[in-house]
Design a protein around this motif. Structure first.
Motif, short mmCIF file in Angstrom:
data_model
loop_
_atom_site.label_atom_id
_atom_site.label_comp_id
_atom_site.label_asym_id
_atom_site.label_seq_id
_atom_site.Cartn_x
_atom_site.Cartn_y
_atom_site.Cartn_z
N UNK A 95 0.86 -1.18 0.00
CA UNK A 95 0.00 0.00 0.00
C UNK A 95 0.90 1.23 0.00
N UNK A 96 0.75 2.06 -1.02
CA UNK A 96 1.55 3.26 -1.17
C UNK A 96 0.95 4.40 -0.38
N UNK A 97 -0.40 4.53 -0.43
CA UNK A 97 -1.08 5.60 0.28
C UNK A 97 -2.55 5.25 0.40
N UNK A 123 -7.30 2.91 -1.62
CA UNK A 123 -5.97 2.35 -1.38
C UNK A 123 -5.18 2.41 -2.68
N UNK A 124 -4.01 3.03 -2.66
CA UNK A 124 -3.09 2.98 -3.80
C UNK A 124 -2.05 1.90 -3.52
N UNK A 125 -1.84 1.01 -4.49
CA UNK A 125 -0.99 -0.16 -4.29
C UNK A 125 0.06 -0.21 -5.40
N UNK A 126 1.28 -0.52 -5.06
CA UNK A 126 2.32 -0.62 -6.08
C UNK A 126 3.64 -1.08 -5.51
N UNK A 127 4.64 -1.04 -6.36
CA UNK A 127 5.99 -1.42 -5.97
C UNK A 127 6.85 -0.18 -5.84
N UNK A 128 7.74 -0.19 -4.89
CA UNK A 128 8.72 0.87 -4.70
C UNK A 128 8.08 2.25 -4.67
N UNK A 131 -6.61 -0.36 -12.53
CA UNK A 131 -5.21 -0.58 -12.90
C UNK A 131 -4.75 0.58 -13.76
N UNK A 132 -3.51 0.95 -13.56
CA UNK A 132 -2.95 2.07 -14.32
C UNK A 132 -2.66 1.62 -15.74
N UNK A 133 -2.87 2.51 -16.69
CA UNK A 133 -2.51 2.25 -18.08
C UNK A 133 -1.07 2.71 -18.25
#
Length: 195
Positions: A38-40, A62-67, A154-156
């Motif tokens: 969870x990024x933010x 919820x924003x989710x991602x890597x790094x 999902x982000x494009x």
């Protein structure tokens, strides 16, 4: 009693989301940990305060991602739509994010509707944005109801810009003034820094 149910539902949904972000089942049935985190997050409440309707939506993004870079978003919300409301609730998704799934419970307190009849997804491929309407009918009240919705985006990656703000608009309710029908007169823009 109503608040206890809401708290229990929120805790269950939060557990499902967090578990879903960190674990993935492979083909052998084993659980594998991923690097997505969870990024933010940001909570929101939107109510039909400018009308006599009692329509509201309360939730968390919820924003989710890597790094620290968001690639996926989950919107978990509890919706309460007034029986006399024809506008319901709308979520306008950010440009360059596509809807990967929408799950909703069957609306409580009404008998004839199912979640399939209650949720409509509108897409605009040219503008690269979408909207999700819940309990909306532009001609007559939908009968209202209460329920939960989980929206996944999902982000494009091919068209994403350099914006550091994830932004959705959430609107509720309906009204009529001077012979003109207004849909979602009460709304909020929810902005979340992506890092």
């Amino acid at each position: 009693m109503k608040y206890i149910f809401l708290v229990i539902t929120a805790l269950i949904l939060l557990t499902i989301i967090i578990t879903g972000c960190n674990e993935k089942v492979n083909n052998d049935g084993e659980v594998a940990t991923t690097k997505k985190h969870i990024v933010n997050t940001k909570e929101f409440i939107v109510s039909s305060n400018s009308t006599e309707l009692v329509t509201s939506v309360k939730g968390t993004v919820f924003l989710i991602g890597e790094e620290g870079v968001p690639e996926h978003a989950k919107i978990v919300a509890w919706i309460d739509i007034d029986p006399n409301d024809w506008g319901g609730v709308v979520f306008y998704t950010p440009k360059n994010w596509h809807i990967s799934s929408v799950m909703s419970s069957d609306p409580k307190d009404i008998n004839e509707k199912t979640s399939e009849d209650y949720v409509t997804i509108w897409t605009n491929e040219e503008a690269k944005n979408n909207m999700i309407e819940i309990g909306t009918n532009r001609y007559y009240p939908t009968g209202g109801g209460k329920g939960a919705v989980i929206i996944e985006l999902d982000i494009d990656k091919e068209t994403i810009g350099t914006s550091e703000i994830f932004s959705i608009t959430v609107g509720v309710g309906s009204d009529e003034k001077e012979g003109k029908r207004l849909i979602h007169p009460d709304y909020k823009v929810i902005e979340i820094p992506s890092s």
